[in-house]
Design a protein around this motif. Structure first.
Motif, PDB file in Angstrom:
ATOM      1  N   VAL A   2      -3.654  22.808 -16.204  1.00 21.59           N
ATOM      2  CA  VAL A   2      -3.241  21.366 -15.669  1.00 21.59           C
ATOM      3  C   VAL A   2      -2.339  21.802 -14.498  1.00 21.59           C
ATOM      4  O   VAL A   2      -2.261  21.246 -13.373  1.00 21.59           O
ATOM      5  CB  VAL A   2      -2.762  20.633 -16.370  1.00 21.59           C
ATOM      6  N   LEU A   3      -1.295  22.734 -14.535  1.00 27.54           N
ATOM      7  CA  LEU A   3      -0.159  22.910 -13.752  1.00 27.54           C
ATOM      8  C   LEU A   3      -0.846  23.761 -12.315  1.00 27.54           C
ATOM      9  O   LEU A   3      -0.676  23.255 -11.277  1.00 27.54           O
ATOM     10  CB  LEU A   3       0.686  23.776 -14.389  1.00 27.54           C
ATOM     11  N   ALA A   4      -1.970  24.641 -12.652  1.00 33.23           N
ATOM     12  CA  ALA A   4      -2.787  25.012 -11.543  1.00 33.23           C
ATOM     13  C   ALA A   4      -3.343  24.027 -10.858  1.00 33.23           C
ATOM     14  O   ALA A   4      -3.444  24.194  -9.590  1.00 33.23           O
ATOM     15  CB  ALA A   4      -3.531  26.158 -12.157  1.00 33.23           C
ATOM     16  N   ASN A   5      -3.989  22.929 -11.463  1.00 31.82           N
ATOM     17  CA  ASN A   5      -4.677  21.987 -10.710  1.00 31.82           C
ATOM     18  C   ASN A   5      -3.598  20.987 -10.067  1.00 31.82           C
ATOM     19  O   ASN A   5      -4.123  20.702  -8.905  1.00 31.82           O
ATOM     20  CB  ASN A   5      -5.696  21.018 -11.764  1.00 31.82           C
TER      21      ASN A   5
ATOM     22  N   VAL B 297       2.454  15.950  -4.772  1.00 35.68           N
ATOM     23  CA  VAL B 297       2.272  15.213  -6.200  1.00 35.68           C
ATOM     24  C   VAL B 297       3.554  14.269  -6.334  1.00 35.68           C
ATOM     25  O   VAL B 297       4.721  14.490  -5.919  1.00 35.68           O
ATOM     26  CB  VAL B 297       2.498  16.367  -7.108  1.00 35.68           C
ATOM     27  N   PRO B 298       3.144  13.124  -6.815  1.00 38.36           N
ATOM     28  CA  PRO B 298       4.156  12.213  -6.994  1.00 38.36           C
ATOM     29  C   PRO B 298       5.317  12.595  -7.901  1.00 38.36           C
ATOM     30  O   PRO B 298       5.223  13.392  -8.673  1.00 38.36           O
ATOM     31  CB  PRO B 298       3.486  10.977  -7.557  1.00 38.36           C
ATOM     32  N   ASP B 299       6.478  11.958  -7.707  1.00 38.51           N
ATOM     33  CA  ASP B 299       7.714  12.158  -8.654  1.00 38.51           C
ATOM     34  C   ASP B 299       7.438  11.684 -10.060  1.00 38.51           C
ATOM     35  O   ASP B 299       6.472  10.646 -10.129  1.00 38.51           O
ATOM     36  CB  ASP B 299       8.764  11.408  -7.909  1.00 38.51           C
ATOM     37  N   ALA B 300       8.207  12.140 -10.840  1.00 36.72           N
ATOM     38  CA  ALA B 300       7.978  11.860 -12.318  1.00 36.72           C
ATOM     39  C   ALA B 300       8.436  10.201 -12.587  1.00 36.72           C
ATOM     40  O   ALA B 300       7.931   9.736 -13.482  1.00 36.72           O
ATOM     41  CB  ALA B 300       8.681  12.823 -13.268  1.00 36.72           C
TER      42      ALA B 300
ATOM     43  N   TYR C  26       6.093  20.737 -13.553  1.00 36.35           N
ATOM     44  CA  TYR C  26       5.739  21.135 -12.382  1.00 36.35           C
ATOM     45  C   TYR C  26       6.655  21.128 -11.208  1.00 36.35           C
ATOM     46  O   TYR C  26       6.407  22.274 -10.455  1.00 36.35           O
ATOM     47  CB  TYR C  26       4.342  20.145 -11.842  1.00 36.35           C
ATOM     48  N   HIS C  27       7.409  20.060 -10.882  1.00 33.36           N
ATOM     49  CA  HIS C  27       8.370  20.336 -10.040  1.00 33.36           C
ATOM     50  C   HIS C  27       9.610  21.266 -10.082  1.00 33.36           C
ATOM     51  O   HIS C  27      10.131  21.691  -9.175  1.00 33.36           O
ATOM     52  CB  HIS C  27       9.045  18.798  -9.711  1.00 33.36           C
TER      53      HIS C  27
ATOM     54  N   LEU D  66       9.613  28.351  -8.059  1.00 38.55           N
ATOM     55  CA  LEU D  66       9.852  29.668  -8.875  1.00 38.55           C
ATOM     56  C   LEU D  66       8.694  30.706  -8.424  1.00 38.55           C
ATOM     57  O   LEU D  66       7.691  30.333  -8.276  1.00 38.55           O
ATOM     58  CB  LEU D  66      10.032  29.522 -10.278  1.00 38.55           C
ATOM     59  N   PRO D  67       9.181  31.964  -8.346  1.00 36.39           N
ATOM     60  CA  PRO D  67       8.379  33.116  -8.018  1.00 36.39           C
ATOM     61  C   PRO D  67       7.321  33.454  -9.040  1.00 36.39           C
ATOM     62  O   PRO D  67       6.127  33.610  -8.924  1.00 36.39           O
ATOM     63  CB  PRO D  67       9.197  34.329  -7.813  1.00 36.39           C
ATOM     64  N   LEU D  68       7.639  32.963 -10.359  1.00 34.28           N
ATOM     65  CA  LEU D  68       6.670  33.178 -11.484  1.00 34.28           C
ATOM     66  C   LEU D  68       5.568  32.191 -11.520  1.00 34.28           C
ATOM     67  O   LEU D  68       4.663  32.470 -12.086  1.00 34.28           O
ATOM     68  CB  LEU D  68       7.421  33.270 -12.713  1.00 34.28           C
ATOM     69  N   PHE D  69       5.673  31.225 -10.718  1.00 31.67           N
ATOM     70  CA  PHE D  69       4.581  30.224 -10.564  1.00 31.67           C
ATOM     71  C   PHE D  69       3.433  30.784  -9.846  1.00 31.67           C
ATOM     72  O   PHE D  69       2.370  30.465 -10.130  1.00 31.67           O
ATOM     73  CB  PHE D  69       5.034  28.988  -9.774  1.00 31.67           C
TER      74      PHE D  69
END
Length: 179
Positions: free
Chosen positions: A67-70, A78-81, A116-117, A122-125
Protein backbone atom coordinates in the motif's frame (compact mmCIF):
# COMPACT_ATOMS: atom_id res chain seq x y z
CA UNK A 1 11.26 -0.59 0.29
CA UNK A 2 13.20 -1.53 3.40
CA UNK A 3 11.07 -1.20 6.52
CA UNK A 4 13.10 -3.63 8.62
CA UNK A 5 13.51 -2.29 12.14
CA UNK A 6 10.78 0.38 11.80
CA UNK A 7 8.05 -0.08 14.43
CA UNK A 8 4.88 1.54 15.67
CA UNK A 9 4.52 1.70 19.46
CA UNK A 10 1.15 1.38 21.13
CA UNK A 11 0.14 4.58 22.88
CA UNK A 12 2.73 6.76 21.11
CA UNK A 13 2.29 8.76 17.92
CA UNK A 14 4.72 8.41 15.03
CA UNK A 15 7.19 5.73 14.03
CA UNK A 16 10.37 4.54 15.66
CA UNK A 17 13.57 2.84 14.58
CA UNK A 18 14.63 -0.13 16.69
CA UNK A 19 18.15 0.71 17.85
CA UNK A 20 18.80 -2.04 20.38
CA UNK A 21 17.63 -3.92 23.42
CA UNK A 22 18.65 -3.88 27.06
CA UNK A 23 17.36 -5.37 30.32
CA UNK A 24 14.60 -2.78 30.67
CA UNK A 25 13.24 -3.05 27.13
CA UNK A 26 13.74 -1.95 23.55
CA UNK A 27 15.76 1.17 22.75
CA UNK A 28 13.87 3.15 20.10
CA UNK A 29 14.69 6.34 18.21
CA UNK A 30 11.93 8.53 16.80
CA UNK A 31 11.86 9.07 13.03
CA UNK A 32 10.59 12.62 13.34
CA UNK A 33 12.83 15.70 13.41
CA UNK A 34 13.35 15.54 17.19
CA UNK A 35 15.07 12.09 17.15
CA UNK A 36 13.81 11.32 20.65
CA UNK A 37 15.23 8.13 22.15
CA UNK A 38 13.00 6.07 24.43
CA UNK A 39 13.14 2.73 26.15
CA UNK A 40 9.93 0.76 25.62
CA UNK A 41 9.25 -1.67 28.45
CA UNK A 42 9.10 -5.27 27.22
CA UNK A 43 6.32 -6.34 29.57
CA UNK A 44 3.68 -3.69 28.90
CA UNK A 45 4.46 -2.08 25.51
CA UNK A 46 3.27 -3.49 22.22
CA UNK A 47 5.48 -3.01 19.17
CA UNK A 48 4.27 -3.63 15.63
CA UNK A 49 6.84 -3.96 12.86
CA UNK A 50 5.75 -2.23 9.66
CA UNK A 51 6.90 -5.27 7.69
CA UNK A 52 4.29 -7.40 9.44
CA UNK A 53 1.29 -5.04 9.35
CA UNK A 54 -1.54 -5.96 7.00
CA UNK A 55 -4.75 -4.20 6.00
CA UNK A 56 -8.10 -5.96 5.83
CA UNK A 57 -8.93 -7.00 2.29
CA UNK A 58 -12.05 -8.40 0.69
CA UNK A 59 -10.39 -11.66 -0.37
CA UNK A 60 -7.06 -11.62 1.45
CA UNK A 61 -5.18 -9.15 3.60
CA UNK A 62 -3.02 -6.51 1.91
CA UNK A 63 0.54 -5.87 3.06
CA UNK A 64 1.27 -2.37 4.30
CA UNK A 65 4.48 -2.29 2.25
CA UNK A 66 2.45 -2.75 -0.96
CA UNK A 67 0.00 0.00 0.00
CA UNK A 68 2.88 2.40 0.79
CA UNK A 69 4.50 1.58 -2.57
CA UNK A 70 1.17 2.31 -4.29
CA UNK A 71 0.95 5.62 -2.42
CA UNK A 72 4.41 6.53 -3.72
CA UNK A 73 3.27 5.78 -7.28
CA UNK A 74 0.15 7.99 -7.03
CA UNK A 75 0.02 10.67 -9.69
CA UNK A 76 -0.19 14.04 -7.99
CA UNK A 77 0.24 14.79 -4.32
CA UNK A 78 -0.87 12.47 -1.56
CA UNK A 79 -3.26 14.46 0.63
CA UNK A 80 -2.38 15.33 4.20
CA UNK A 81 -3.61 13.05 6.98
CA UNK A 82 -5.85 15.89 8.18
CA UNK A 83 -7.79 15.80 4.91
CA UNK A 84 -11.48 15.00 4.83
CA UNK A 85 -12.47 11.34 5.29
CA UNK A 86 -14.09 11.27 1.84
CA UNK A 87 -10.81 12.32 0.22
CA UNK A 88 -8.92 9.58 2.09
CA UNK A 89 -11.51 6.95 1.13
CA UNK A 90 -11.21 7.96 -2.53
CA UNK A 91 -7.42 7.73 -2.26
CA UNK A 92 -7.59 4.26 -0.72
CA UNK A 93 -9.92 3.06 -3.47
CA UNK A 94 -7.09 3.99 -5.84
CA UNK A 95 -4.07 2.61 -3.91
CA UNK A 96 -5.74 -0.40 -2.29
CA UNK A 97 -8.81 -1.21 -4.42
CA UNK A 98 -9.44 -4.57 -2.74
CA UNK A 99 -9.43 -3.28 0.87
CA UNK A 100 -12.46 -4.05 3.00
CA UNK A 101 -14.34 -0.75 3.20
CA UNK A 102 -16.30 -1.78 6.29
CA UNK A 103 -13.29 -2.85 8.39
CA UNK A 104 -10.77 -0.19 7.34
CA UNK A 105 -11.79 3.01 9.09
CA UNK A 106 -10.89 6.61 8.25
CA UNK A 107 -8.65 6.69 11.34
CA UNK A 108 -6.65 3.76 9.93
CA UNK A 109 -6.31 5.58 6.61
CA UNK A 110 -5.11 8.73 8.40
CA UNK A 111 -2.51 6.71 10.29
CA UNK A 112 -1.20 5.08 7.09
CA UNK A 113 -1.02 8.43 5.27
CA UNK A 114 0.81 9.94 8.27
CA UNK A 115 3.30 7.05 8.20
CA UNK A 116 3.76 7.54 4.45
CA UNK A 117 4.61 11.22 4.93
CA UNK A 118 7.14 10.29 7.67
CA UNK A 119 8.81 7.60 5.55
CA UNK A 120 8.80 9.06 2.04
CA UNK A 121 11.85 11.30 2.58
CA UNK A 122 13.97 8.67 4.33
CA UNK A 123 16.58 6.73 2.32
CA UNK A 124 15.16 3.39 3.49
CA UNK A 125 11.95 4.15 1.60
CA UNK A 126 13.72 3.81 -1.76
CA UNK A 127 16.22 1.06 -0.93
CA UNK A 128 15.47 -2.61 -1.56
CA UNK A 129 14.63 -4.86 1.39
CA UNK A 130 17.55 -7.06 2.49
CA UNK A 131 17.34 -10.58 1.09
CA UNK A 132 15.18 -9.56 -1.88
CA UNK A 133 16.45 -10.13 -5.40
CA UNK A 134 15.58 -8.07 -8.43
CA UNK A 135 14.92 -9.91 -11.69
CA UNK A 136 16.52 -8.86 -14.96
CA UNK A 137 13.27 -7.23 -16.11
CA UNK A 138 13.13 -5.11 -12.95
CA UNK A 139 10.44 -7.20 -11.23
CA UNK A 140 10.93 -8.51 -7.74
CA UNK A 141 11.84 -12.16 -7.32
CA UNK A 142 10.90 -14.07 -4.19
CA UNK A 143 13.23 -13.65 -1.26
CA UNK A 144 15.93 -16.23 -0.80
CA UNK A 145 16.02 -17.89 2.56
CA UNK A 146 18.96 -20.14 1.80
CA UNK A 147 22.16 -19.04 3.48
CA UNK A 148 25.56 -20.21 2.38
CA UNK A 149 27.94 -21.18 5.15
CA UNK A 150 31.52 -20.24 4.50
CA UNK A 151 34.18 -22.43 6.02
CA UNK A 152 36.70 -20.46 8.02
CA UNK A 153 40.22 -21.78 8.47
CA UNK A 154 41.46 -22.47 11.98
CA UNK A 155 43.95 -19.98 13.37
CA UNK A 156 47.51 -21.23 13.15
CA UNK A 157 48.12 -20.92 16.89
CA UNK A 158 45.18 -23.17 17.83
CA UNK A 159 46.13 -26.55 19.22
CA UNK A 160 44.56 -29.60 17.65
CA UNK A 161 43.06 -32.08 20.09
CA UNK A 162 45.25 -35.04 20.81
CA UNK A 163 44.00 -38.38 19.51
CA UNK A 164 45.40 -40.16 22.54
CA UNK A 165 43.73 -37.92 25.11
CA UNK A 166 41.21 -39.78 27.26
CA UNK A 167 38.14 -38.11 28.72
CA UNK A 168 38.40 -37.44 32.43
CA UNK A 169 36.57 -39.90 34.67
CA UNK A 170 33.55 -38.50 36.41
CA UNK A 171 33.59 -38.53 40.19
CA UNK A 172 30.91 -40.56 41.85
CA UNK A 173 28.18 -38.47 43.45
CA UNK A 174 27.36 -41.03 46.12
CA UNK A 175 29.36 -41.14 49.26
CA UNK A 176 30.18 -44.39 51.02
CA UNK A 177 29.63 -44.33 54.72
CA UNK A 178 30.87 -47.00 57.00
CA UNK A 179 28.97 -50.23 56.55
Amino acid sequence: MNLRGIVAVSGRPGLFKLVGQNKAGYVLEGLDAQKVKIVANISNTKLASLEDITIYGEDEDLKLIDVLANLAAVKGDVPDAKADAAVLKKLFLEVAPSHDQEKVYASDMKKIVTWYHLLKDLPLFTEEAPGAEVAADGGKVEEKTEKKVKATPKPSNAKAPSKTAQPAKKASMTSKKGV
